[in-house]
Design a protein around this motif. Structure first.
Motif, PDB file in Angstrom:
ATOM      1  N   ALA A  59       0.826  -1.209   0.000  1.00  0.00           N
ATOM      2  CA  ALA A  59       0.000   0.000   0.000  1.00  0.00           C
ATOM      3  C   ALA A  59       0.860   1.258   0.000  1.00  0.00           C
ATOM      4  O   ALA A  59       0.452   2.296  -0.553  1.00  0.00           O
ATOM      5  N   GLU A  60       2.053   1.184   0.585  1.00  0.00           N
ATOM      6  CA  GLU A  60       2.945   2.348   0.590  1.00  0.00           C
ATOM      7  C   GLU A  60       3.368   2.713  -0.833  1.00  0.00           C
ATOM      8  O   GLU A  60       3.389   3.890  -1.213  1.00  0.00           O
ATOM      9  N   THR A  61       3.691   1.703  -1.627  1.00  0.00           N
ATOM     10  CA  THR A  61       4.066   1.954  -3.016  1.00  0.00           C
ATOM     11  C   THR A  61       2.889   2.502  -3.809  1.00  0.00           C
ATOM     12  O   THR A  61       3.021   3.499  -4.531  1.00  0.00           O
ATOM     13  N   ILE A  62       1.729   1.867  -3.688  1.00  0.00           N
ATOM     14  CA  ILE A  62       0.557   2.302  -4.456  1.00  0.00           C
ATOM     15  C   ILE A  62       0.120   3.697  -4.039  1.00  0.00           C
ATOM     16  O   ILE A  62      -0.231   4.539  -4.880  1.00  0.00           O
ATOM     17  N   SER A  63       0.152   3.986  -2.744  1.00  0.00           N
ATOM     18  CA  SER A  63      -0.236   5.324  -2.270  1.00  0.00           C
ATOM     19  C   SER A  63       0.678   6.399  -2.848  1.00  0.00           C
ATOM     20  O   SER A  63       0.216   7.480  -3.240  1.00  0.00           O
ATOM     21  N   GLU A  64       1.967   6.112  -2.905  1.00  0.00           N
ATOM     22  CA  GLU A  64       2.892   7.078  -3.500  1.00  0.00           C
ATOM     23  C   GLU A  64       2.577   7.312  -4.970  1.00  0.00           C
ATOM     24  O   GLU A  64       2.565   8.466  -5.438  1.00  0.00           O
ATOM     25  N   LEU A  65       2.279   6.249  -5.689  1.00  0.00           N
ATOM     26  CA  LEU A  65       1.956   6.394  -7.110  1.00  0.00           C
ATOM     27  C   LEU A  65       0.664   7.194  -7.307  1.00  0.00           C
ATOM     28  O   LEU A  65       0.568   8.023  -8.208  1.00  0.00           O
ATOM     29  N   VAL A  66      -0.326   6.941  -6.455  1.00  0.00           N
ATOM     30  CA  VAL A  66      -1.587   7.692  -6.521  1.00  0.00           C
ATOM     31  C   VAL A  66      -1.334   9.170  -6.255  1.00  0.00           C
ATOM     32  O   VAL A  66      -1.810  10.043  -6.987  1.00  0.00           O
ATOM     33  N   ASP A  67      -0.564   9.458  -5.222  1.00  0.00           N
ATOM     34  CA  ASP A  67      -0.277  10.844  -4.861  1.00  0.00           C
ATOM     35  C   ASP A  67       0.486  11.581  -5.965  1.00  0.00           C
ATOM     36  O   ASP A  67       0.358  12.807  -6.110  1.00  0.00           O
ATOM     37  N   ARG A  68       1.260  10.826  -6.736  1.00  0.00           N
ATOM     38  CA  ARG A  68       2.053  11.432  -7.811  1.00  0.00           C
ATOM     39  C   ARG A  68       1.327  11.422  -9.145  1.00  0.00           C
ATOM     40  O   ARG A  68       1.899  11.770 -10.180  1.00  0.00           O
ATOM     41  N   GLY A  69       0.042  11.051  -9.130  1.00  0.00           N
ATOM     42  CA  GLY A  69      -0.782  11.169 -10.324  1.00  0.00           C
ATOM     43  C   GLY A  69      -0.613  10.079 -11.358  1.00  0.00           C
ATOM     44  O   GLY A  69      -1.027  10.242 -12.519  1.00  0.00           O
ATOM     45  N   PHE A  70      -0.050   8.952 -10.971  1.00  0.00           N
ATOM     46  CA  PHE A  70       0.097   7.850 -11.919  1.00  0.00           C
ATOM     47  C   PHE A  70      -1.252   7.168 -12.186  1.00  0.00           C
ATOM     48  O   PHE A  70      -2.142   7.164 -11.330  1.00  0.00           O
ATOM     49  N   GLU A  71      -1.386   6.587 -13.360  1.00  0.00           N
ATOM     50  CA  GLU A  71      -2.491   5.695 -13.684  1.00  0.00           C
ATOM     51  C   GLU A  71      -1.977   4.277 -13.448  1.00  0.00           C
ATOM     52  O   GLU A  71      -1.045   3.830 -14.123  1.00  0.00           O
ATOM     53  N   VAL A  72      -2.565   3.563 -12.500  1.00  0.00           N
ATOM     54  CA  VAL A  72      -1.964   2.338 -11.978  1.00  0.00           C
ATOM     55  C   VAL A  72      -2.807   1.110 -12.289  1.00  0.00           C
ATOM     56  O   VAL A  72      -3.994   1.053 -11.931  1.00  0.00           O
ATOM     57  N   ALA A  73      -2.204   0.128 -12.942  1.00  0.00           N
ATOM     58  CA  ALA A  73      -2.812  -1.197 -13.094  1.00  0.00           C
ATOM     59  C   ALA A  73      -1.941  -2.197 -12.342  1.00  0.00           C
ATOM     60  O   ALA A  73      -0.712  -2.178 -12.467  1.00  0.00           O
ATOM     61  N   VAL A  74      -2.576  -3.056 -11.554  1.00  0.00           N
ATOM     62  CA  VAL A  74      -1.870  -3.966 -10.662  1.00  0.00           C
ATOM     63  C   VAL A  74      -1.943  -5.404 -11.172  1.00  0.00           C
ATOM     64  O   VAL A  74      -3.026  -5.906 -11.495  1.00  0.00           O
ATOM     65  N   LEU A  75      -0.788  -6.057 -11.226  1.00  0.00           N
ATOM     66  CA  LEU A  75      -0.691  -7.490 -11.458  1.00  0.00           C
ATOM     67  C   LEU A  75      -0.327  -8.174 -10.144  1.00  0.00           C
ATOM     68  O   LEU A  75       0.508  -7.664  -9.394  1.00  0.00           O
ATOM     69  N   ALA A  76      -0.932  -9.327  -9.870  1.00  0.00           N
ATOM     70  CA  ALA A  76      -0.584 -10.113  -8.688  1.00  0.00           C
ATOM     71  C   ALA A  76      -1.079 -11.534  -8.909  1.00  0.00           C
ATOM     72  O   ALA A  76      -1.864 -11.796  -9.827  1.00  0.00           O
ATOM     73  N   HIS A  77      -0.600 -12.446  -8.050  1.00  0.00           N
ATOM     74  CA  HIS A  77      -1.055 -13.833  -8.143  1.00  0.00           C
ATOM     75  C   HIS A  77      -1.675 -14.257  -6.828  1.00  0.00           C
ATOM     76  O   HIS A  77      -1.483 -13.618  -5.797  1.00  0.00           O
ATOM     77  N   GLN A  78      -2.420 -15.367  -6.881  1.00  0.00           N
ATOM     78  CA  GLN A  78      -2.990 -15.953  -5.676  1.00  0.00           C
ATOM     79  C   GLN A  78      -3.069 -17.459  -5.865  1.00  0.00           C
ATOM     80  O   GLN A  78      -3.737 -17.953  -6.763  1.00  0.00           O
ATOM     81  N   GLY A  79      -2.346 -18.199  -4.999  1.00  0.00           N
ATOM     82  CA  GLY A  79      -2.408 -19.647  -5.020  1.00  0.00           C
ATOM     83  C   GLY A  79      -1.824 -20.255  -6.279  1.00  0.00           C
ATOM     84  O   GLY A  79      -1.133 -19.592  -7.064  1.00  0.00           O
ATOM     85  N   ARG A  80      -2.133 -21.525  -6.456  1.00  0.00           N
ATOM     86  CA  ARG A  80      -1.712 -22.258  -7.658  1.00  0.00           C
ATOM     87  C   ARG A  80      -2.898 -23.061  -8.191  1.00  0.00           C
ATOM     88  O   ARG A  80      -3.743 -23.509  -7.407  1.00  0.00           O
ATOM     89  N   PRO A  81      -2.967 -23.263  -9.502  1.00  0.00           N
ATOM     90  CA  PRO A  81      -4.075 -24.056 -10.064  1.00  0.00           C
ATOM     91  C   PRO A  81      -4.210 -25.403  -9.375  1.00  0.00           C
ATOM     92  O   PRO A  81      -3.216 -26.095  -9.125  1.00  0.00           O
ATOM     93  N   GLY A  82      -5.442 -25.757  -9.030  1.00  0.00           N
ATOM     94  CA  GLY A  82      -5.710 -27.025  -8.377  1.00  0.00           C
ATOM     95  C   GLY A  82      -5.750 -26.960  -6.872  1.00  0.00           C
ATOM     96  O   GLY A  82      -6.157 -27.933  -6.227  1.00  0.00           O
ATOM     97  N   ARG A  83      -5.360 -25.845  -6.290  1.00  0.00           N
ATOM     98  CA  ARG A  83      -5.363 -25.720  -4.837  1.00  0.00           C
ATOM     99  C   ARG A  83      -6.564 -24.895  -4.370  1.00  0.00           C
ATOM    100  O   ARG A  83      -7.113 -24.086  -5.115  1.00  0.00           O
TER     101      ARG A  83
END
Length: 400
Positions: free
Chosen positions: A40-64
């Motif tokens: 959140a610290e990184t994203i908040s800084e980007l928001v404050d600096r006027g960036f347009e932000v798209a986030v990539l992330a993962h969760q778990g593994r297929p089959g779990r």
């Protein structure tokens, strides 16, 4: 430092940001955790600096069971940054591209779980990943790529290593601080004593760390399953399986020669537990290792006398690194070792890094504050690799 950071990036651009929001999932509900707070610290800084932000992330593994959508992650991230966060149930499909194009300065959009894309897995060379449809489709939609996912940087997945080869690439604040702290033991010079608290369940990890750092660390303080295996090598009748858990004997068979060699060559650098704790009629009981004639109980923590021996060593240190827990600290009865050494570190004016999977959870569980330590790592596997000197492919991609 050999990669670019947010300090090198002009404000107001459209950026693709890779976070590591992988979290425990209980009955289908994603659990909030330290990773959201850090990123959140990184994203908040980007928001404050006027960036347009798209986030990539993962969760778990297929089959779990924990392989779920990132819709809940978007809501949790929004709570942490105090700002609206949108979600799209595609990673690079037509709707995702449409929503990315609609971003304005200060907007945040979470794209769907990267591991729902065929291109994300398996691990392949960065050059291969950079040519996937996933990477090639998204690269033209952004001005820059930011990798903030240090804790996943040991994985050669498309979202981690593909984009830096085809886009301007930068490290986020989590990537920057984790890299600096976790490489400090190898790259930083300390005038005084360097101590490492080593525990956990995997003897191979412990051996690899100790082997790599034997010329850097003055004193290794051992505990956990790995510590009990070292006690076995020292001639004590512990470090054996007494039930069907298979925690000790297989690891001993695989690592006994290395453990015995390490103990023989570096005995003056290795401090072993002098007592161990076990459960007796629901209570904690302790036994001196010198008094153990045969292992008949499961040892779940180092004992109080061990903590009393370890604490002065820590307090005399200029730098202390922690890899793994000394006992089953989730149970308060067997938190004495892990919480005790953490309290000693917190009371000491030293450079400190706390890591090793779940170990950092003990800080919050037992009433300590993160600001009492130099750095509390959110990385598990990447932290171990950094301690053993192994390269992190995600970091290498940024450096390239």
């Amino acid at each position: 430092m050999t990669f670019q950071t947010l300090d090198d990036l002009d404000d107001g651009q459209r950026v693709l940001v890779r976070l590591d929001l992988n979290s425990p999932v209980e009955d289908g509900t994603v659990q909030d955790n330290r990773r959201f707070d850090r990123h959140a610290e990184t994203i908040s800084e980007l928001v404050d600096r006027g960036f347009e932000v798209a986030v990539l992330a993962h969760q778990g593994r297929p089959g779990r069971d924990d392989f779920v959508s990132l819709a809940q992650h978007a809501d949790i991230l929004a709570d942490h940054i105090g700002h609206d966060v949108d979600f799209v149930d595609e990673t690079y499909g037509p709707q995702a591209i449409h929503d990315i194009a609609d971003l304005d300065g200060g907007d945040v959009l979470v794209l769907e779980n990267t591991r729902m894309c065929d291109d994300e897995l398996p691990e392949e060379d960065p050059e291969v990943k950079s040519q996937t449809e996933f990477v090639q489709t998204l690269k033209g939609e952004f001005d820059a790529y930011i990798n903030d996912a240090y804790s996943a940087a040991h994985r050669s997945h498309a979202s981690l290593v593909g984009f830096p080869l085809v886009m301007d690439a930068y490290a986020g604040r989590v990537m920057e601080t984790e890299y600096e702290a976790n490489t400090a033991i190898a790259e930083k010079e300390f005038d005084g004593q360097v101590t490492m608290v080593v525990g956990g369940t995997k003897a191979t990890d412990v051996i690899d760390v100790m082997t790599h750092l034997d010329e850097t660390v003055d004193d290794f303080l051992l505990g956990g399953i790995a510590g009990e295996l070292f006690l076995r090598a020292a001639g004590y009748p512990v470090g054996y399986d007494i039930d069907d858990a298979n925690l000790y004997d297989e690891q001993w068979e695989q690592n006994s020669e290395k453990i015995e060699s390490m103990l023989e060559d570096h005995r003056d650098q290795i401090t072993l537990a002098v007592d161990l704790a076990y459960e007796d009629d629901g209570d904690r009981a302790e036994q001196a290792v010198d008094d153990i004639e045969e292992k008949s109980v499961s040892y779940l923590d180092v004992g109080s006398e061990t903590v009393m021996e370890y604490s002065p060593i820590i307090r005399d240190s200029e730098a202390v690194f922690v890899k793994g827990a000394l006992g089953m600290f989730e149970d308060e009865r067997f938190s004495v070792g892990t919480a005790g050494v953490l309290e000693a570190i917190a009371d000491t004016d030293c450079f400190s890094v706390i890591g090793g999977g779940d170990t950092s959870r003990a800080i919050e569980m037992y009433g300590m504050e993160e600001n009492e330590f130099g750095h509390v790592s959110i990385a598990g596997g990447a932290y171990i690799r950094a301690l053993t000197g192994a390269e992190l492919v995600g970091v290498e991609a940024l450096q390239r």
